[in-house]
Design an enzyme around this catalytic site. Sequence first.
Site, PDB file in Angstrom:
ATOM      1  N   CYS A  76      -5.634   7.457 -44.823  1.00  0.00           N
ATOM      2  CA  CYS A  76      -4.287   7.433 -44.710  1.00  0.00           C
ATOM      3  C   CYS A  76      -3.677   6.941 -46.071  1.00  0.00           C
ATOM      4  CB  CYS A  76      -4.125   5.801 -43.785  1.00  0.00           C
ATOM      5  SG  CYS A  76      -2.507   5.802 -43.079  1.00  0.00           S
ATOM      6  N   HIS A 176      -6.176   8.554 -39.300  1.00  0.00           N
ATOM      7  CA  HIS A 176      -7.246   7.477 -39.059  1.00  0.00           C
ATOM      8  C   HIS A 176      -8.415   7.903 -38.408  1.00  0.00           C
ATOM      9  CE1 HIS A 176      -5.177   4.106 -40.964  1.00  0.00           C
ATOM     10  NE2 HIS A 176      -4.136   4.420 -40.496  1.00  0.00           N
ATOM     11  N   GLU A 178     -11.255   6.812 -38.040  1.00  0.00           N
ATOM     12  CA  GLU A 178     -11.922   5.470 -36.918  1.00  0.00           C
ATOM     13  C   GLU A 178     -11.196   5.133 -35.830  1.00  0.00           C
ATOM     14  OE1 GLU A 178      -8.774   3.303 -39.563  1.00  0.00           O
ATOM     15  OE2 GLU A 178      -9.838   5.230 -39.691  1.00  0.00           O
TER      16      GLU A 178
END
Length: 196
Positions: A76, A176, A178
């Site tokens: 990001c 992202h 994750e």
Amino acid sequence: MNIIINTRCANLSSVKFAFDRLGYHAEITDNIEQIRSAEKLILPGVGTAKAAMQNLADLGLIEVIQNLTQPVLGICLGMQLMTEYSEEGNLDLLKLMSGKTEKLPDCQLPLPHMGWNKVHYVAEHPLFAGIEQDSYFYFVHSYGVLPNSYTIATCDYGVPFSAVIQHNNFYGAQFHPERSGKAGALFLRNFVEKIK
């Protein structure tokens, strides 16, 4: 050893949990020697470029990051910091690759660009091994990097922008991983296992 650089401006625990779920040990640190000796590094970031660059300067990490030779994945804001310059605050960044970070053009779509969107990789790349073309990843951002010679995957939000960039050992993902489910988990696994 996998190191998550403590930029003091990201949800570091969510990145660490993503590594934990994959069965990899990852340590969060701003210790210069640990960063220099890491096998793989993550450069996460949330918030403004100005605050992130100030944090990195305060920690003495700007030159350290610029001189890393092992694989580094920016996430990001961490990806945006890899470019030369940001319109957000009009400031110089890490200059790990040419290009600039700019506000996404006004296409009558709400900013930030937030939520799931399709990512299209432009060529076979080890980061996308086993990931279906046009898989969905999770984004939250108002600034981005328009496609350039370092772009290896794009996304469209009114206009195309870089979803993933790479120059030498520096890789960046605007999304992202994750928070991107199975595709994001495989993306992180590929970074750890397939990027040398």
